[in-house]
Design an enzyme around this catalytic site. Structure first.
Site, short mmCIF file in Angstrom:
data_model
loop_
_atom_site.label_atom_id
_atom_site.label_comp_id
_atom_site.label_asym_id
_atom_site.label_seq_id
_atom_site.Cartn_x
_atom_site.Cartn_y
_atom_site.Cartn_z
CB CYS A 2 -1.13 -0.09 1.13
SG CYS A 2 -2.10 -1.31 1.00
NE ARG A 17 -5.46 2.26 0.36
CZ ARG A 17 -5.40 1.64 2.03
NH1 ARG A 17 -6.51 2.06 1.93
NH2 ARG A 17 -4.53 0.67 2.57
CG ASN A 80 0.08 -5.01 6.20
OD1 ASN A 80 0.92 -5.07 6.41
ND2 ASN A 80 -0.59 -6.15 6.78
#
Length: 248
Positions: A2, A17, A80
């Site tokens: 990400c 994103r 994450n």
């Protein structure tokens, strides 16, 4: 993998994103209208709040947002952060105790700026609790943005941290300070033609565009993506309107 960025040039701001996963998670565009009641597991419900929109999974009527923006133009996205994230196993009296999946709606309930989010976040304790047996808590850290600035929120073994983010980029591991100081190692790169520092007495030829970016990492690791995204955000050019950007 990400990567999230705030791109703000010429008075315009874009916050977004990517979400690169090996499998589909069933997320979709979800709108939370004003005053839809948010019921939290260890904190009082919020029944009056701003409208929000983003990508989410809906679990028993509760939106598990990957990212969202409220009606005031403030956004939060979770990325994450496995291996470094550590939520608190203990409920702390005097704090706002939230599961990681509850953090985003809480942070966007009323803030109109990143400064407002920093005030809210300072009293939060992120708990090691799951949504349900079906949905486990993900190890995350968060990029929070308004049109002018961003902050990073991380909870690690030594507690909750809120970092001002001058580069307006976040990827994954390691912690934000390590990512930022690694980026500082690349100050010699430029989007312009390079200066000849290696042999100043020689008339070395500049034979193509982009030579100033030689040494920019090209891999897919979070550390390399952080540097590459920062370089792109810092050096990209745009104009005020779509029409101004057209090549005719």
């Amino acid at each position: 993998m990400c990567t999230s960025v705030l791109y703000n040039k010429e008075g315009l701001a874009y916050f977004g994103r990517n979400l690169d996963l090996q499998f589909a998670m069933g997320n979709c565009v979800s709108v939370t209208p004003r005053n839809y009641p948010f019921e939290f597991k260890e904190t009082d419900a919020i029944k009056s709040h701003a409208a929000m929109v983003g990508m989410a999974i809906i679990a028993d009527g509760f939106p598990l947002y990957f990212e969202r923006v409220n009606e005031f133009g403030v956004g939060v996205t979770g990325l994450n952060f496995s291996g470094f994230c550590e939520y608190n196993s203990e409920h702390v009296e005097g704090k706002v105790n939230l599961g990681s999946f509850e953090l985003v709606p809480y942070l966007l309930s009323s803030p109109k700026s990143v400064a407002d989010i920093k005030k809210l976040a300072a009293n939060i304790n992120i708990r090691a609790i799951n949504v349900s047996d079906k949905y486990q808590a993900s190890p995350l850290h968060w990029l929070c943005a308004d049109k002018d600035s961003t902050v990073v929120i991380e909870q690690t073994k030594d507690g909750l941290h809120i970092y001002d983010n001058p580069v307006n980029v976040l990827t994954n591991q390691p912690e934000f300070p390590s990512q930022y100081y690694n980026f500082c190692n690349y100050q010699g790169l430029t989007a312009k033609y390079p200066n000849n520092r290696i042999a100043p007495a020689e008339n070395l030829e500049i034979y193509g565009t982009g030579m100033g970016s030689n040494g920019l990492p090209g891999g897919l690791s979070s550390v390399e993506r952080f540097v590459r995204a920062d370089f792109t955000v810092a050096n990209s050019m745009s104009k005020k309107t779509d029409e101004d950007c057209l090549w005719i």
